[in-house]
Design a protein around this motif. Structure first.
Motif, PDB file in Angstrom:
ATOM      1  N   ALA A  90       0.834  -1.202   0.000  1.00  0.00           N
ATOM      2  CA  ALA A  90       0.000   0.000   0.000  1.00  0.00           C
ATOM      3  C   ALA A  90       0.870   1.254   0.000  1.00  0.00           C
ATOM      4  N   LEU A  91       1.972   1.236   0.759  1.00  0.00           N
ATOM      5  CA  LEU A  91       2.876   2.384   0.788  1.00  0.00           C
ATOM      6  C   LEU A  91       3.538   2.593  -0.571  1.00  0.00           C
TER       7      LEU A  91
ATOM      8  N   PHE B  57       4.100   5.776  -5.540  1.00  0.00           N
ATOM      9  CA  PHE B  57       4.124   5.884  -7.000  1.00  0.00           C
ATOM     10  C   PHE B  57       2.978   6.747  -7.513  1.00  0.00           C
ATOM     11  N   THR B  58       1.802   6.592  -6.920  1.00  0.00           N
ATOM     12  CA  THR B  58       0.659   7.401  -7.330  1.00  0.00           C
ATOM     13  C   THR B  58       0.909   8.872  -7.044  1.00  0.00           C
ATOM     14  N   SER B  59       1.432   9.147  -5.858  1.00  0.00           N
ATOM     15  CA  SER B  59       1.714  10.520  -5.457  1.00  0.00           C
ATOM     16  C   SER B  59       2.709  11.181  -6.405  1.00  0.00           C
ATOM     17  N   TYR B  60       3.794  10.479  -6.705  1.00  0.00           N
ATOM     18  CA  TYR B  60       4.806  11.029  -7.604  1.00  0.00           C
ATOM     19  C   TYR B  60       4.254  11.170  -9.030  1.00  0.00           C
ATOM     20  N   GLY B  61       3.483  10.174  -9.462  1.00  0.00           N
ATOM     21  CA  GLY B  61       2.909  10.222 -10.803  1.00  0.00           C
ATOM     22  C   GLY B  61       1.976  11.407 -10.993  1.00  0.00           C
ATOM     23  N   VAL B  62       1.130  11.649  -9.996  1.00  0.00           N
ATOM     24  CA  VAL B  62       0.203  12.783 -10.074  1.00  0.00           C
ATOM     25  C   VAL B  62       0.970  14.096 -10.015  1.00  0.00           C
TER      26      VAL B  62
ATOM     27  N   LEU C  34      -9.241  -4.988  -2.429  1.00  0.00           N
ATOM     28  CA  LEU C  34      -9.407  -3.999  -3.505  1.00  0.00           C
ATOM     29  C   LEU C  34      -9.742  -2.622  -2.938  1.00  0.00           C
ATOM     30  N   MET C  35     -10.543  -2.593  -1.882  1.00  0.00           N
ATOM     31  CA  MET C  35     -10.886  -1.323  -1.237  1.00  0.00           C
ATOM     32  C   MET C  35      -9.645  -0.704  -0.600  1.00  0.00           C
ATOM     33  N   PHE C  36      -8.800  -1.535  -0.017  1.00  0.00           N
ATOM     34  CA  PHE C  36      -7.554  -1.058   0.579  1.00  0.00           C
ATOM     35  C   PHE C  36      -6.642  -0.486  -0.501  1.00  0.00           C
ATOM     36  N   ILE C  37      -6.540  -1.175  -1.620  1.00  0.00           N
ATOM     37  CA  ILE C  37      -5.707  -0.706  -2.729  1.00  0.00           C
ATOM     38  C   ILE C  37      -6.246   0.616  -3.273  1.00  0.00           C
ATOM     39  N   LEU C  38      -7.570   0.696  -3.437  1.00  0.00           N
ATOM     40  CA  LEU C  38      -8.184   1.926  -3.931  1.00  0.00           C
ATOM     41  C   LEU C  38      -7.915   3.082  -2.974  1.00  0.00           C
ATOM     42  N   TYR C  39      -8.000   2.792  -1.685  1.00  0.00           N
ATOM     43  CA  TYR C  39      -7.720   3.823  -0.680  1.00  0.00           C
ATOM     44  C   TYR C  39      -6.284   4.325  -0.813  1.00  0.00           C
TER      45      TYR C  39
ATOM     46  N   ILE D 184      -6.051   6.653  -3.880  1.00  0.00           N
ATOM     47  CA  ILE D 184      -6.656   7.968  -3.632  1.00  0.00           C
ATOM     48  C   ILE D 184      -5.789   8.785  -2.680  1.00  0.00           C
ATOM     49  N   ASN D 185      -5.279   8.128  -1.643  1.00  0.00           N
ATOM     50  CA  ASN D 185      -4.418   8.824  -0.687  1.00  0.00           C
ATOM     51  C   ASN D 185      -3.154   9.329  -1.366  1.00  0.00           C
ATOM     52  N   GLY D 186      -2.610   8.522  -2.267  1.00  0.00           N
ATOM     53  CA  GLY D 186      -1.431   8.941  -3.008  1.00  0.00           C
ATOM     54  C   GLY D 186      -1.709  10.155  -3.876  1.00  0.00           C
TER      55      GLY D 186
END
Length: 239
Positions: A37-38, A43-48, A93-98, A101-103
């Protein structure tokens, strides 16, 4: 009922064998899910942050921004409250989605702080987190009473943070950051012990026990993220 080290000695050999087989598997899943999750959040945070269009869409659209925040709360509450009704796949899947979104919402830290200071604070956080998690896992001291005080302190911190939104005091923000670090350092140890005690009671590594492990991973993930953010406010460089 939670087992402590002395009560475990009174269990039958079959019960101890069952626990010894399931417990390492479940604890490993806790940290694998948390780490995954981290990584997704990072990766999401940096990508955005490196995609001006997505960044503008999130922070330039109040409806989308608040929609993502509400979705975060809904996912955490949903997973925590309905874990017994959800399948392991759905909860995962909900954990991954969270974490995605957090990222996306945390992408702003790359605009506020230098990349080098973010990396430095991340490693400081990782070392602090690992140390406190190990203490919580290995200590024979019951941290339950400490946990109750930490939760009360956390509620106070949230209220004080909301008040500071209006008074906008940089000095008060720094004080709250130090308090936040202390609270989440303590919660990391407390949650590690609590997760260990819950998983020690699992008769096997079936879906029910794995859902408990998933909740443990979510709890430690939140501890890590909050600890990181409070440390970033203290040690992060803006130029």
């Amino acid at each position: 009922m939670n087992y402590n080290d002395y009560e475990l000695q009174d269990l039958t050999a079959d019960q101890q064998l069952s626990m010894s087989a399931a417990f390492p598997v479940l604890m490993r899943k806790v940290y694998v899910w948390m780490t995954l999750a981290l990584v997704i959040t990072g990766f999401t945070s940096y990508g955005v942050a490196t995609s001006p269009g997505i960044l503008q869409a999130i922070y330039g659209n109040q409806i989308l921004f608040w929609g993502l925040i509400i979705a975060e709360f809904a996912l955490v509450i949903g997973v925590s409250a309905a874990i017994n009704k959800l399948s392991l796949t759905t909860a995962t899947l909900m954990f991954i989605l969270y974490s995605v979104i957090n990222g996306a919402l945390l992408s702003c830290i790359f605009l506020l702080y230098t990349s080098s200071s973010i990396a430095t604070v991340f490693f400081i956080t990782a070392g602090t987190f690992a140390t406190m998690a190990l203490i919580g896992y290995t200590t024979k001291t019951d941290l339950t009473s400490i946990g109750k005080y930490l939760f009360m302190a956390l509620i106070g911190l949230i209220i004080a943070t909301l008040v500071n939104v209006f008074i906008k005091s940089s000095g008060f923000t720094l004080i709250l950051s130090y308090i936040g670090v202390l609270i989440f350092v303590g919660l990391t140890a407390y949650d590690s012990q609590k997760i260990k005690q819950m998983l020690l009671q699992a008769p096997d590594a079936g879906e029910g026990a794995q859902k408990v492990a998933l909740l443990g991973a979510l709890t430690l993930y939140l501890d890590f993220i909050n600890l990181f953010l409070y440390m970033l406010r203290i040690f992060g460089r803006r130029d």
